[in-house]
Structures are given as C-alpha cells and as structure tokens.
Design an enzyme around this catalytic site. Structure first.
Site, mmCIF file in Angstrom:
data_model
loop_
_atom_site.group_PDB
_atom_site.id
_atom_site.type_symbol
_atom_site.label_atom_id
_atom_site.label_comp_id
_atom_site.label_asym_id
_atom_site.label_seq_id
_atom_site.Cartn_x
_atom_site.Cartn_y
_atom_site.Cartn_z
ATOM 1 N N GLY A 56 14.137 -7.823 -16.232
ATOM 2 C CA GLY A 56 14.497 -9.192 -16.608
ATOM 3 C C GLY A 56 14.331 -10.495 -15.704
ATOM 4 O O GLY A 56 14.902 -10.114 -14.494
ATOM 5 N N LEU B 292 17.643 -16.349 -16.410
ATOM 6 C CA LEU B 292 18.461 -16.867 -15.399
ATOM 7 C C LEU B 292 19.163 -15.767 -14.527
ATOM 8 O O LEU B 292 19.317 -15.681 -13.377
ATOM 9 C CB LEU B 292 19.625 -17.744 -16.095
ATOM 10 N N GLY C 8 18.321 -12.262 -14.374
ATOM 11 C CA GLY C 8 17.559 -11.469 -13.442
ATOM 12 C C GLY C 8 16.876 -12.152 -12.344
ATOM 13 O O GLY C 8 16.825 -11.688 -11.384
ATOM 14 N N HIS D 298 24.387 -20.636 -34.684
ATOM 15 C CA HIS D 298 24.295 -21.819 -34.385
ATOM 16 C C HIS D 298 24.081 -22.831 -35.287
ATOM 17 O O HIS D 298 23.271 -23.022 -36.262
ATOM 18 C CB HIS D 298 23.089 -22.243 -33.249
ATOM 19 N N ARG E 6 30.980 -23.786 -32.560
ATOM 20 C CA ARG E 6 29.833 -23.441 -33.076
ATOM 21 C C ARG E 6 30.196 -22.825 -34.581
ATOM 22 O O ARG E 6 29.588 -23.110 -35.554
ATOM 23 C CB ARG E 6 28.808 -22.566 -32.484
ATOM 24 N N HIS F 55 21.613 -17.272 -33.102
ATOM 25 C CA HIS F 55 21.157 -18.100 -31.816
ATOM 26 C C HIS F 55 21.490 -17.093 -30.550
ATOM 27 O O HIS F 55 20.788 -16.967 -29.817
ATOM 28 C CB HIS F 55 21.969 -19.217 -31.825
ATOM 29 N N GLU G 132 23.013 -12.410 -20.917
ATOM 30 C CA GLU G 132 23.111 -12.302 -22.373
ATOM 31 C C GLU G 132 23.402 -10.776 -22.691
ATOM 32 O O GLU G 132 23.940 -10.378 -23.522
ATOM 33 C CB GLU G 132 22.419 -13.082 -22.961
ATOM 34 N N ARG H 168 30.701 -17.860 -28.230
ATOM 35 C CA ARG H 168 30.215 -18.565 -26.734
ATOM 36 C C ARG H 168 30.411 -19.945 -27.115
ATOM 37 O O ARG H 168 29.950 -20.519 -28.117
ATOM 38 C CB ARG H 168 28.951 -18.109 -26.519
ATOM 39 N N LEU I 153 23.982 -20.262 -19.841
ATOM 40 C CA LEU I 153 23.529 -20.782 -18.692
ATOM 41 C C LEU I 153 24.300 -20.684 -17.367
ATOM 42 O O LEU I 153 24.030 -19.871 -16.226
ATOM 43 C CB LEU I 153 22.741 -22.099 -18.565
#
Ligand SMILES: Cc1cc2nc3c(=O)[nH]c(=O)nc-3n(C[C@H](O)[C@H](O)[C@H](O)COP(=O)(O)OP(=O)(O)OC[C@H]3O[C@@H](n4cnc5c(N)ncnc54)[C@H](O)[C@@H]3O)c2cc1C
Ligand code: SF4
Ligand code: FES
Lengths: 646, 247
Positions: A41, A44, A46, A267, A338, A408, A432, A442, A448
């Site tokens: 992966g 972000l 990986g 979401h 959410r 989402h 994730e 979340r 991120l």
C-alpha cells in the site's frame, strides 16, 4: 489459541508513549541494511511508513495495484486533517482532541492509542509544511484552520478541497526520494495475493503482476499492510474503484484477527444515487457543513411537489424549511458527527420529506453567500462546487445541493496492539486497514491524521522493537523455501479455479447484487431478522459466484475481470463476517445502529455492561464459524457517557 | 441516447492495434463517460468478447489514472475536467465517439487504452521533493508564507500527473508537468533552498527518458484538467537558467 494482548505501556496516559520509546529495543545502523521490510500500500499510511523506514536505513519493498504510488485512494481525501496545534487559540489541547475522538467513536477505541494519536498530530503538520505542502494560510502568512463535525474548536488544516492529494503527494515525494536513494524498491501494478508465514512469523507475500499475470514471492523480515478500507463491499461507495479488502482478508485467513468488521461509516454528504449504471458515489466534503445548512421541507406537500418537479427549493420560504439538525441538536447543529447526521437524513426521507428521488436532502449555502459573499465561498469550496455542477448539472451557488448518505469509511479492520502489530508476529497493519483509533465512528479529518501518524511517527519506532530480535535471521530466497512455493501454488490454484468457472454472470452484476444485500440488511439500520436473512443471502450469492461467474481471456496478462473477481470473492466472505459481527453486537453505537436498541428520541442506545469491548474475530476454517475474542476496553481517563450533541 | 463508440483495440505492447466500432443503445445522458464504457464492457462480455482495458480508479478527477483521447482531445470535449468527470450529456444522440489511448513515445501503450506512465514517477524521483527526513523539523508556523505565494504554489501543486499535457503536445514534452512541481516548491521558502538543483535534475531526467522539448505552443495548458498555467514553465526556465549560470 492466540490471546489478545494490547501491550499498553505502563504509566500515566500522557507518559505512555514516551515511556515506550524510552525503553523499546532499536536496531543499530549497520544492521538496518540487512533487514527487509515489505509495505503493501502506498496511501498515506503506506507511503509515509515506507519512506520513513528507508530514511532509517532499512531495505524496503513497496507495493500498490495502481500504475503509480501517487494514485492510492488517499489522494481523494478532500476536507482536511486534524491536529491539536491550537493556533486559533480557541481552547484546543491534546487532551481535547483525544477526548473528542474517543467520544466521537462512541467509546469503542483504546485510550492509549488515541492519546498517542492526538500527541503526534502536531508533528504531522510540522512535517507536512517542511515537505512543501501548501496548506491554506491567512493574510499574515500563518496557517488557517476550519471546523469539522464532532468538535467545538477549529483544528482542521486544509489545502483547498484537496488535502488528501497534497498530503499524499508529500509522502510520495518522500518515497520518491528514497527510491532514488535505493532504499525503497517500488512495485507498481502489483497486487498482493497471499501472506506467507514461516514458523509462526510473517515472512513475506505472494503477488500477481497485473501486466504480465506472473505470480511472484517477496521476502521480508516484517510485513506492513497499509491497504486501506473495505467500503467497496457495498459496490456503491465513495472509495476508489479498486479499493478492496483482499490483503486484509488474506491476513485474516492466515491468523490475523479481524476487529469490529461491522463498524462502517456512512457519510451524510454525498451526491445521491442517480441510476442503475452508477459505478460510484461522490463525496461532498464534510467541510461544506461549516457553511452549508441542511434542510428538508417542513410540509410533506412541498416535498411531494418538489419530487414531482412542480416546485423549486428556492421557492420555499424560510418558515417552511425544517433545518432538522439545528432543530434536534442545537449545540452542534450542522456539525454533528457523521453517524448522527446520516441517520437524521434517513429518518426525514423515510418519513416522506425527502427531495429529488425522495432519497435526498438539501445542503444550502444561501445564508453563507449572503453573509460572506460568493467569492469567499468560491475560495473555500470552489473545486467541490465545480465537481457537483459537473456531475449533477446544477449550479450550487444558485440552488441548494442535494445530498444523501453513502458508504465511506471502515472503522473496522485488522486487530492491532499498541505497536500496530497484528496477532501474527511480524505482521503490522496501518491506516484504514487497521481497526485502531476511531471506535465505532470516525470524526472527519481524522483518517488522514491517523494514516500519517501510523506511518511517520508510530511504526518507525515500534517495528524496531520487533526487528531488533530479527537481525540474525538471514534474507531468504523464496525460490528455495517451501512455504513460499506452497503459497504460490495455492494462489495459482485459486486463479485457475476462477478462470475455469466459465459461467454466465459478470463480476459486476454479482457485486451489485452483494451491494444491494449489504445496503438493505447490513446498512444504516440493522435488525436481528434482517441480519439473519442477510447472512443467508450472502451465502447463497457466494455459491452463485463460484458457479456462475464469467471471466474472459487468460490469466497470463492484463485481465481486469480476473482482478475484480478475485477481490469480489473475498468481499463475499468478508460481508458475511460483517453481518455476523453486527448480529452479535446487541446495542447501537456509532455507525452501527440496531433498530431494537434506540432511545425514545431515536438516538443510539449503547449497552456498556455487555459490549464494552472490541470484537476480534478469529478464522477457524472455511466451513466453521469464526471465533469471537474480546478486547475489553477500559476507560481510566475519560468518563464514559451517553454521547450528547444537543 | 444511442451512440457508436470507435475504440482503439491493441492486444499488448508489441501488437499492432486497430479501431473497432460498437453500437450502444439507451445510454442515459446523466451517466459518466466511464459508466458508458462500463456498459460497453458488460455488452462485450455478454457477447463473449474481451472487454476494453482502460485505467481508472477514483472516478472523481483526482487520482489522475484515467487517460483517454476522446474525439481528438485529451479527456474529451469539456474543459478543466478528467475523462472520469465527463458526462454523456456533452454528446448528442447518434454521435460516433472516437476513443484512443494517450499517444507519446514517453508513454508506451500496454493494452487497448492503457499506457505506461512510469516515466512520470522517474522524473519526480530525480528531485521532485524537498530533501527532509521524517522528524526534527521546525514548527509549522515558524516561517510565515504570504498567502499569495502559498496560493500560487497550491495552483501548481494540483497537478494530478495524468499525462494529458504530454499526450497533447506535438513534441511530447513533459514541461508543464515538470514545471508544476518545480514551481510549487520554488515558491515556498522550504523548497527554495534546493530549487536550482531540483530543476536541473528533473530536466535532465526528462531528457533522458525521451520527452521532447517545449516550443511554447501552449497546447498543454488548454488540455490540462487542472488548469495548470504555462506561466509555471517560465518559472521553471528561470530556475533552470540559474542552474546553468551557476555552473
Ligand atoms: C472521497 C473521500 C474523501 C475523504 N476525505 C477525508 C478527509 O478530508 N479527511 C480525512 O481525514 N479522511 C478523509 N477520507 C478518508 C481517508 O482518505 C482514508 O481513510 C485514508 O486516505 C486511507 O489511507 P490508507 O493509507 O490507509 O489507504 P489508501 O489510501 O486507501 O491506500 C491503499 C493502498 O493499498 C494498495 N493496495 C490495496 N490492496 C492491495 C493489494 N491487494 N495489493 C497491493 N496493494 C494494495 C493500494 O494500491 C493503495 O496504494 C476520505 C475518503 C474518501 C473516500
Ligand atoms: S500538468 Fe495538467 S495535464 Fe499535465 S499531468 Fe499535470 S494535471 Fe495532467
Ligand atoms: S479515475 Fe481518477 S482522475 Fe479519473
């Protein structure tokens, strides 16, 4: 049997991470060169991990299924990234970010991990700025912030509506630098097909080259899975088309526990479904809820007239609009988390107040445009408005956007301990793909943060604690090792089996059917009966798949249908585990809403007495029921309460 | 709507390709171009034929994976969007739509509409970053950056690495792509430090990989889905000239 040991360090909460770092084992520089780490992966999590390992001097092999590491799904993240910098001086602290995250997750995450996350959040912003990420700034030259759901402070950093893109390109830059330096070798268009375990430890992976079809093995002293979430199980989601759960699922079948699979985030602000050919759903960033107000008509007749095309939203006077979030949750208003916003939208639409096809509500910028001017709104959300207009063919500056909830993000994932190690020694999960920090829901702008925390600031430490004992393990040549050869054989057999079904159903047609079953039975509102029925249907569909799927061509080259079929085969198993998990959890929390367990006002009703744990499922065989292991969650620094956004 | 799509079919890198035409009925104008391609592929599968191979992933205009030359234009007839954001309402009932892969020596065709853009990665590996390690960096607000500079850096940073600029350029030049990165980083104090070295290394790599020279035709700017301006090429040239002078 494996027992769950979350390895939480000693000491007071705020000291745990420092204590850990002070006492962990390290690998000395000359030994690092002799150690190989596989990172699957390049999102972000990986990319940041692989680059950081390379900088430390390890030899890294990095894999992704796209044609370039820069295209990992993280690129699509829009709204922003949280950090407890408190630059706006509005009362933020590390503790508050920690507290909001635990509360937002409905008290289903591990305190120690979340506190560490909040602590390193600030380092991420420093790192990103040093890499040249052009975050939004104020006229004075300092960084700007915006608000996201579930928080009463402004702690979200952003780069227009392309924060994920900018952060990923930063991590990709760091990765490129290591590729140039020779510490990282990159394998594009290469899909992990299986995990190889030798003497109980993760030792490598088997891959398929997506261009040549070649099955290959790769050795590593440790393996990191940063393969993203499994939201595409539902067919329609905001995830990229290729996002999949396969790597995680292979790890599960090799002994890694899978935690809280039923915790899926729906979401609230996505562009509604338009028709049967639709291939994916587009997210309209949560940041829009900073300035947009959500409403439906107060009167059913108005809603009906709108659906029939006889009335326009702009023709409905203020007093006939129901700003239902502001009405129900005055303290947080449009910025409730959410799960709460999604359920409220569904409630209004189910009650007959929906607009568009009936499955949509309005997100209106009229008052913000009046207050701030169109230019300001364009500066803040220009690219999102443009995206909306291209898809829907309506101008959101003039008429409200229509939105509806969509799948989402997956909070569930591979179970990991404090070190991000799975139940298989030497196998780690980051981003994730793991289950760790978000509990049952979340908060926006926290994925991120978590992905980069895991990759830049957690794994580069914790992995050394394991690798320090591996310096005497020589590199292996997979061609000479039975375990690798066996795994390759199994992968080839599975591919042969798929190719030889030669049925008459296309992969997508079966995937769409799975999506419908999931949305219907394992979606936003779940019941015991529905879930039980869902499980039967998933099983039946799995049989259909293995008897009737059609894959043209051969496996020795590019075969996109084969790639999809391979991922769908795993989704068809993971879907069942999700439903089982949802069935066993007799309470409502975060993204998991069981209709049987709600308050009189329709809010989620947790059962802390019986379910204050993370459910970690253990594979016991293809035809046996998975075994439930519990990680009991202890809250020593936070008082567990009913989540209240009123 | 009913349409005909004329698609480039090519078995693999070494085969000779050719156009095939397919008729499609009842395409809804609200579907995206790639959803139309999905319908085509389902139809081909039903007829026992091999589906058309094409790259795509995010389907929202940000990953840069989709890459099609549609009716002679990179990413099709609409402006400032990618193929995946193009909608069928931009076409008319009865249209014949021609779909080809990117055509450039720098991006060899792999199959049908798929091309190999790894040259782009290699250019960035040569220096498209700021050389800092993880950790040990100053506080994010330690160096104020003017909003203008930061905004302009962001304009350049939005490049998605799709390759439309190269595919559109008659010289197959990767100048807009390279300039976007050089310019983004040169505009920021953090990136200024090694700006000259960066420009030089990236241009050298670009030349090595067989991309052509920029003759300022400006075609790239017109087709760039992210509206990257050729003024960034001017900034790149400045950095590059600096490099030449210093030698
Ligand atoms: C539209 C959208 C907007 C979002 N906006 C925000 C936001 O504003 N703020 C926020 O915090 N979060 C946001 N998120 C969530 C966030 O983007 C993701 O959770 C996060 O980026 C995931 O990062 P990752 O590194 O874990 O995985 P990913 O970025 O998904 O990367 C997965 C990687 O694994 C590779 N891979 C997967 N399977 C295999 C395999 N079998 N073999 C080889 N490689 C494989 C892929 O090639 C890819 O490189 C958003 C998500 C979406 C969908
Ligand atoms: S400069 Fe524009 S056209 Fe060229 S690769 Fe970047 S986004 Fe694509
Ligand atoms: S598919 Fe990602 S930009 Fe088109």
């Amino acid at each position: 049997m494996t027992t769950l040991n979350s390895k939480i360090p000693e000491g007071p909460l705020a000291e745990k991470w420092n204590n850990y770092k002070a006492h962990q084992k390290l690998v000395n520089p000359s030994n690092k060169r002799k150690i190989d780490i596989i990172v699957v992966g390049t999102g972000l999590a990986g990319a940041s991990a692989a680059a950081s390992f390379g900088e430390l001097g390890f030899q890294v092999k990095s894999f992704c299924y796209q044609d370039s590491p820069r295209r990992a799904h993280s690129i699509a993240a829009q709204g922003g990234i949280n950090a407890a910098k408190n630059y706006p001086n509005d009362g933020d602290t590390i503790y508050r970010l920690f507290y909001d995250t635990i509360k937002g997750g409905d008290y289903k995450a591990r305190e120690a991990n979340v506190y560490r996350l909040a602590t390193v959040s600030n380092d991420i912003i420093d790192q990103s700025v040093a890499q040249g990420i052009p975050f939004a700034r104020e006229y004075g030259g300092l960084l700007a912030n915006r608000s996201f759901g579930g928080a009463q402070v402004s702690r979200t950093f952003y780069a227009r509506g392309q924060t994920g893109q900018q952060l990923l390109l930063g991590a990709y830059g760091a990765l490129n630098r290591q590729i140039e330096a020779g510490t990282v070798k990159i394998y594009n268009r290469t899909e992990m097909m299986d995990l190889v375990i030798i003497d109980g430890k993760a030792r490598g992976i088997v891959t398929r080259n997506l261009i040549t079809g070649k099955i290959e093995s790769h050795f590593g002293h440790a393996v990191v899975l940063a393969t993203g979430g499994y939201g595409n199980l539902f067919f329609l989601s905001t995830n990229a088309m290729g996002s999949n759960g396969s790597a995680a699922w292979q790890a599960y079948k090799k002994g890694a526990f899978f935690a809280n699979p039923c915790f899926v985030q729906i979401h609230p602000t996505c562009i509604p479904v338009h028709g049967d050919f639709q291939s994916k759903l587009t997210l309209m960033s949560e940041s829009l809820r900073n300035d947009g107000r959500i409403w439906v008509p107060k009167n059913k007749e108005d809603a009906e007239a709108i659906r029939a095309g006889k009335l326009k939203p702009t023709e409905i006077p203020e007093e006939n609009r129901d700003y239902y979030l502001e009405r129900r949750y005055p303290a947080f208003g449009n910025l409730v988390p959410r799960d709460v916003a999604s359920r409220a939208a569904k409630e209004r639409c189910d009650a007959g107040y929906g607009v568009g096809t009936g499955k949509a509500v309005y997100l209106d910028f009229k008052s913000a445009i009046e207050r701030l001017g169109e230019d300001k709104i364009r500066e803040r959300y220009g690219n999102l408005f443009q995206m909306y207009e291209k898809i829907v063919d309506e101008n959101p500056y003039k008429t409200p956007m229509m939105i509806y909830p969509a799948i989402h993000y997956t909070m569930g994932g591979i179970w990991v301990d404090y070190e991000l190690m799975t139940t298989i020694p030497g196998l780690y999960a980051a981003g994730e793909a793991n289950f760790s920090d978000h509990g049952a829901n979340r908060l926006g702008a926290s994925a991120l943060m978590q992905g980069l925390a895991d990759g830049y600031f957690v794994l580069p430490y914790t992995i050394q604690n394991y690798l320090a004992d591996e310096i005497h393990t020589p590199r292996m040549n997979p061609a000479e090792v039975k375990e690798f050869k066996d795994a390759e054989e199994q992968v080839k057999n599975r591919i042969d089996k798929l190719m030889n079904i030669k049925g008459n159903r296309t992969v997508d047609s079966i995937h769409k059917e799975l999506g419908h079953i999931m949305w219907e039975h394992v979606g936003m509102a779940r019941t015991k009966e529905g879930l039980t029925e869902g499980i039967e249907k998933i099983r039946a569909l799995r049989d259909v798949f293995w008897k009737e799927v059609k894959i043209p061509g051969t496996a020795n080259g590019i075969n996109l249908e084969l790639e999809k079929a391979n991922r769908l085969a795993d989704f068809l198993e993971l879907g069942e585990l999700m439903a089982r998990d949802a069935l066993h959890r007799e309470e409502s929390c975060g993204g998991h809403f069981r209709e049987e367990y709600q308050t009189e006002e329709g809010e989620a009703l947790r059962n802390d007495k019986d379910f204050m744990y993370a459910a970690a499922w253990e594979y016991t065989g293809d035809h046996a029921n998975p075994k439930l292991n519990k990680e009991i969650l202890k809250y020593e620094n936070i008082e567990v309460k009913v989540r209240n956004y009123k | 709507m009913n349409i005909t799509v004329k698609v480039w079919r090519q078995k693999d890198a070494n085969s000779k390709g050719n156009f095939e035409s397919y008729k499609l009925n009842d395409i809804t104008p609200d579907s995206s171009f790639l959803e139309m391609m999905d319908v085509l592929n389902e139809q081909l599968l039903a007829e026992g034929k091999e589906p058309v191979a094409y790259d795509h992933d995010c389907r929202e205009g940000i990953c840069g994976m989709c890459s099609m030359f549609i009716n002679g234009r990179a990413h099709g007839p609409d402006t400032e969007i990618t193929t995946c954001q193009l909608h069928m309402r931009k076409f008319k009932d009865g249209d014949t739509i021609t779909v080809e892969p990117w055509r450039s020596g720098g991006f060899p065709i792999i199959k049908d509409l798929m091309v190999d853009r790894s040259a782009y990665d290699k250019i960035l590996q040569a220096g498209g970053y700021i050389s800092v390690n993880t950790g040990g960096v100053p506080d994010a607000n330690a160096i104020p950056i003017s909003k203008e500079a930061s905004d302009e850096a962001m304009d350049a940073a939005t490049c998605i690495g799709c390759g439309a600029c190269v595919a559109t350029c008659k010289n197959s030049s990767a100048m807009l792509f390279v300039a976007a990165k050089v310019s983004q980083l040169a505009l920021l104090p953090q990136g200024k430090v090694e700006a000259t070295r960066r420009a030089k290394a990236m241009i050298a790599r670009m030349d090595e990989l067989g991309f052509g020279n920029c003759t300022n035709t400006g075609a790239c700017e017109v087709e760039c889905p992210k509206g990257i301006s050729i003024t960034h090429i001017a900034r790149l040239n400045r950095e590059f000239l600096c490099a030449a002078v210093k030698e």
